[in-house]
Design a protein around this motif. Sequence first.
Motif, PDB file in Angstrom:
ATOM      1  N   ALA A   1       0.673  -1.247  -0.174  1.00 60.59           N
ATOM      2  CA  ALA A   1      -0.005  -0.015  -0.120  1.00 60.59           C
ATOM      3  C   ALA A   1       0.969   1.344   0.121  1.00 60.59           C
ATOM      4  O   ALA A   1       1.806   1.218   0.580  1.00 60.59           O
ATOM      5  CB  ALA A   1      -0.711   0.065   1.200  1.00 60.59           C
ATOM      6  N   ALA A   2       0.624   2.266  -0.846  1.00 58.45           N
ATOM      7  CA  ALA A   2       1.167   3.493  -0.979  1.00 58.45           C
ATOM      8  C   ALA A   2       0.566   4.438  -0.333  1.00 58.45           C
ATOM      9  O   ALA A   2      -0.844   4.656  -0.517  1.00 58.45           O
ATOM     10  CB  ALA A   2       1.491   3.784  -2.336  1.00 58.45           C
ATOM     11  N   SER A   3       1.325   5.400   0.112  1.00 54.33           N
ATOM     12  CA  SER A   3       0.520   6.560   1.054  1.00 54.33           C
ATOM     13  C   SER A   3       1.385   7.785   1.238  1.00 54.33           C
ATOM     14  O   SER A   3       2.733   7.481   0.670  1.00 54.33           O
ATOM     15  CB  SER A   3       0.153   6.204   2.402  1.00 54.33           C
ATOM     16  N   GLY A   4       1.109   8.865   1.629  1.00 47.36           N
ATOM     17  CA  GLY A   4       1.809  10.059   1.679  1.00 47.36           C
ATOM     18  C   GLY A   4       1.516  10.985   0.515  1.00 47.36           C
ATOM     19  O   GLY A   4       1.136  10.782  -0.435  1.00 47.36           O
ATOM     20  N   PRO A   5       2.181  12.270   0.739  1.00 49.31           N
ATOM     21  CA  PRO A   5       2.312  13.159  -0.330  1.00 49.31           C
ATOM     22  C   PRO A   5       3.029  12.938  -1.491  1.00 49.31           C
ATOM     23  O   PRO A   5       3.960  12.098  -1.108  1.00 49.31           O
ATOM     24  CB  PRO A   5       2.370  14.469   0.547  1.00 49.31           C
ATOM     25  N   GLY A   6       2.638  13.676  -2.381  1.00 45.32           N
ATOM     26  CA  GLY A   6       3.716  13.440  -3.463  1.00 45.32           C
ATOM     27  C   GLY A   6       3.119  12.902  -4.581  1.00 45.32           C
ATOM     28  O   GLY A   6       2.015  13.097  -4.966  1.00 45.32           O
TER      29      GLY A   6
ATOM     30  N   PHE B   1      -0.180   7.816  -7.056  1.00 39.76           N
ATOM     31  CA  PHE B   1       0.027   6.395  -7.237  1.00 39.76           C
ATOM     32  C   PHE B   1       0.203   5.778  -8.821  1.00 39.76           C
ATOM     33  O   PHE B   1       0.836   4.836  -9.088  1.00 39.76           O
ATOM     34  CB  PHE B   1      -0.697   5.622  -6.197  1.00 39.76           C
ATOM     35  N   SER B   2      -0.919   6.330  -9.335  1.00 40.51           N
ATOM     36  CA  SER B   2      -1.218   5.965 -10.610  1.00 40.51           C
ATOM     37  C   SER B   2      -0.217   6.482 -11.961  1.00 40.51           C
ATOM     38  O   SER B   2      -0.354   6.166 -13.061  1.00 40.51           O
ATOM     39  CB  SER B   2      -2.495   6.193 -11.092  1.00 40.51           C
ATOM     40  N   SER B   3       0.643   7.333 -11.280  1.00 46.60           N
ATOM     41  CA  SER B   3       1.635   7.928 -12.207  1.00 46.60           C
ATOM     42  C   SER B   3       3.018   7.051 -12.308  1.00 46.60           C
ATOM     43  O   SER B   3       3.846   7.683 -13.075  1.00 46.60           O
ATOM     44  CB  SER B   3       2.000   9.239 -11.842  1.00 46.60           C
ATOM     45  N   TYR B   4       3.233   6.159 -11.541  1.00 50.81           N
ATOM     46  CA  TYR B   4       4.585   5.404 -11.880  1.00 50.81           C
ATOM     47  C   TYR B   4       4.592   3.828 -11.611  1.00 50.81           C
ATOM     48  O   TYR B   4       3.437   3.393 -11.201  1.00 50.81           O
ATOM     49  CB  TYR B   4       5.482   6.018 -10.797  1.00 50.81           C
TER      50      TYR B   4
ATOM     51  N   GLU C   1      17.428  -9.341  -5.826  1.00 58.11           N
ATOM     52  CA  GLU C   1      16.736 -10.075  -7.120  1.00 58.11           C
ATOM     53  C   GLU C   1      15.595  -9.218  -7.736  1.00 58.11           C
ATOM     54  O   GLU C   1      14.488  -9.187  -6.800  1.00 58.11           O
ATOM     55  CB  GLU C   1      16.639 -11.565  -6.826  1.00 58.11           C
ATOM     56  N   PHE C   2      15.553  -9.032  -8.855  1.00 55.07           N
ATOM     57  CA  PHE C   2      14.433  -8.442  -9.356  1.00 55.07           C
ATOM     58  C   PHE C   2      13.276  -9.462  -9.506  1.00 55.07           C
ATOM     59  O   PHE C   2      13.716 -10.490 -10.158  1.00 55.07           O
ATOM     60  CB  PHE C   2      14.801  -7.750 -10.932  1.00 55.07           C
ATOM     61  N   VAL C   3      12.114  -9.100  -9.236  1.00 55.96           N
ATOM     62  CA  VAL C   3      11.182 -10.236  -9.325  1.00 55.96           C
ATOM     63  C   VAL C   3      10.250  -9.965 -10.606  1.00 55.96           C
ATOM     64  O   VAL C   3      10.039 -10.818 -11.306  1.00 55.96           O
ATOM     65  CB  VAL C   3      10.336 -10.254  -7.915  1.00 55.96           C
ATOM     66  N   GLY C   4       9.599  -8.627 -10.684  1.00 54.96           N
ATOM     67  CA  GLY C   4       8.884  -8.212 -11.689  1.00 54.96           C
ATOM     68  C   GLY C   4       8.373  -6.921 -11.428  1.00 54.96           C
ATOM     69  O   GLY C   4       8.433  -6.198 -10.490  1.00 54.96           O
ATOM     70  N   THR C   5       7.741  -6.283 -12.406  1.00 53.65           N
ATOM     71  CA  THR C   5       7.084  -5.201 -12.580  1.00 53.65           C
ATOM     72  C   THR C   5       5.968  -4.791 -13.305  1.00 53.65           C
ATOM     73  O   THR C   5       5.632  -5.828 -14.176  1.00 53.65           O
ATOM     74  CB  THR C   5       8.292  -4.018 -13.378  1.00 53.65           C
ATOM     75  N   ILE C   6       5.130  -3.968 -13.065  1.00 59.31           N
ATOM     76  CA  ILE C   6       3.777  -3.427 -13.350  1.00 59.31           C
ATOM     77  C   ILE C   6       3.884  -2.073 -13.981  1.00 59.31           C
ATOM     78  O   ILE C   6       4.286  -1.236 -13.018  1.00 59.31           O
ATOM     79  CB  ILE C   6       2.684  -3.883 -12.564  1.00 59.31           C
ATOM     80  N   SER C   7       3.187  -1.680 -15.181  1.00 62.09           N
ATOM     81  CA  SER C   7       3.316  -0.343 -15.555  1.00 62.09           C
ATOM     82  C   SER C   7       2.441   0.493 -14.853  1.00 62.09           C
ATOM     83  O   SER C   7       1.692   0.066 -13.996  1.00 62.09           O
ATOM     84  CB  SER C   7       3.133  -0.303 -17.085  1.00 62.09           C
ATOM     85  N   TRP C   8       2.335   2.011 -14.936  1.00 59.71           N
ATOM     86  CA  TRP C   8       1.487   2.726 -14.112  1.00 59.71           C
ATOM     87  C   TRP C   8      -0.254   2.334 -14.237  1.00 59.71           C
ATOM     88  O   TRP C   8      -0.790   2.376 -13.340  1.00 59.71           O
ATOM     89  CB  TRP C   8       1.664   4.150 -14.915  1.00 59.71           C
ATOM     90  N   SER C   9      -0.362   1.808 -15.580  1.00 61.19           N
ATOM     91  CA  SER C   9      -1.650   1.474 -15.627  1.00 61.19           C
ATOM     92  C   SER C   9      -2.204   0.198 -15.470  1.00 61.19           C
ATOM     93  O   SER C   9      -3.214  -0.400 -15.165  1.00 61.19           O
ATOM     94  CB  SER C   9      -2.076   1.785 -17.065  1.00 61.19           C
ATOM     95  N   GLY C  10      -0.907  -0.734 -15.125  1.00 59.51           N
ATOM     96  CA  GLY C  10      -1.416  -2.123 -15.008  1.00 59.51           C
ATOM     97  C   GLY C  10      -1.476  -2.877 -16.355  1.00 59.51           C
ATOM     98  O   GLY C  10      -1.583  -3.911 -16.483  1.00 59.51           O
ATOM     99  N   GLY C  11      -1.404  -2.320 -17.522  1.00 62.34           N
ATOM    100  CA  GLY C  11      -1.484  -2.947 -18.714  1.00 62.34           C
ATOM    101  C   GLY C  11      -0.335  -3.614 -19.291  1.00 62.34           C
ATOM    102  O   GLY C  11      -0.236  -4.264 -20.103  1.00 62.34           O
TER     103      GLY C  11
ATOM    104  N   SER D   1      -0.193  -7.450  -9.948  1.00 57.50           N
ATOM    105  CA  SER D   1      -1.447  -6.378 -10.297  1.00 57.50           C
ATOM    106  C   SER D   1      -1.508  -5.324  -9.343  1.00 57.50           C
ATOM    107  O   SER D   1      -0.827  -5.359  -8.374  1.00 57.50           O
ATOM    108  CB  SER D   1      -2.893  -7.286 -10.142  1.00 57.50           C
ATOM    109  N   ARG D   2      -2.207  -4.417 -10.053  1.00 57.06           N
ATOM    110  CA  ARG D   2      -2.266  -3.236  -9.145  1.00 57.06           C
ATOM    111  C   ARG D   2      -3.826  -2.641  -9.126  1.00 57.06           C
ATOM    112  O   ARG D   2      -4.444  -2.732 -10.079  1.00 57.06           O
ATOM    113  CB  ARG D   2      -1.358  -2.010  -9.578  1.00 57.06           C
ATOM    114  N   ASP D   3      -4.037  -2.041  -8.239  1.00 57.94           N
ATOM    115  CA  ASP D   3      -5.582  -1.286  -7.859  1.00 57.94           C
ATOM    116  C   ASP D   3      -5.112   0.095  -7.591  1.00 57.94           C
ATOM    117  O   ASP D   3      -4.940   0.327  -6.435  1.00 57.94           O
ATOM    118  CB  ASP D   3      -6.262  -1.868  -6.835  1.00 57.94           C
TER     119      ASP D   3
END
Length: 127
Positions: free
Chosen positions: A23-28, A31-34, A48-58, A73-75
């Motif tokens: 969960a992300a929080s705080g000013p700045g 969340f959907s921009s990165y 070790e790198f496991v995986g990544t997801i783009s800003w939109s989840g696409g 996945s991301r919400d």
Amino acid sequence: QVQLVESGGGLVQAGGSLRLSCAASGPGRTFSSYAMGWFRQAPGKEREFVGTISWSGGSTYYADSVKGRFTISRDNAKNTVYLQMSSLKPEDTAVYYCSGHRSRYDSTWNADGYVYWGQGTQVTVSS
């Protein structure tokens, strides 16, 4: 400053499943921009790198070691990213970290460009 908090770690038998949340929080930045990533570090080993997801989840990308077993996945409405882990193996035992990237996409698939980090959550897979 963005704060990331992982949860969901624990002890599971080999072949089992576990879902981690971050969960992300705080000013700045919004969340959907990165992009978001997951990393892990086992005792005595490098992170070790496991995986990544783009800003939109696409778009997602996974390390070969977890491909086909892990799903990210991301919400964005909940400011949360997930790591669904299935068919777990003892070698998946590690501290798992979520991380936020400086850009919308991670095109290097390593720690470069990740600027926000959580404290980590322990995952232990017993044989």
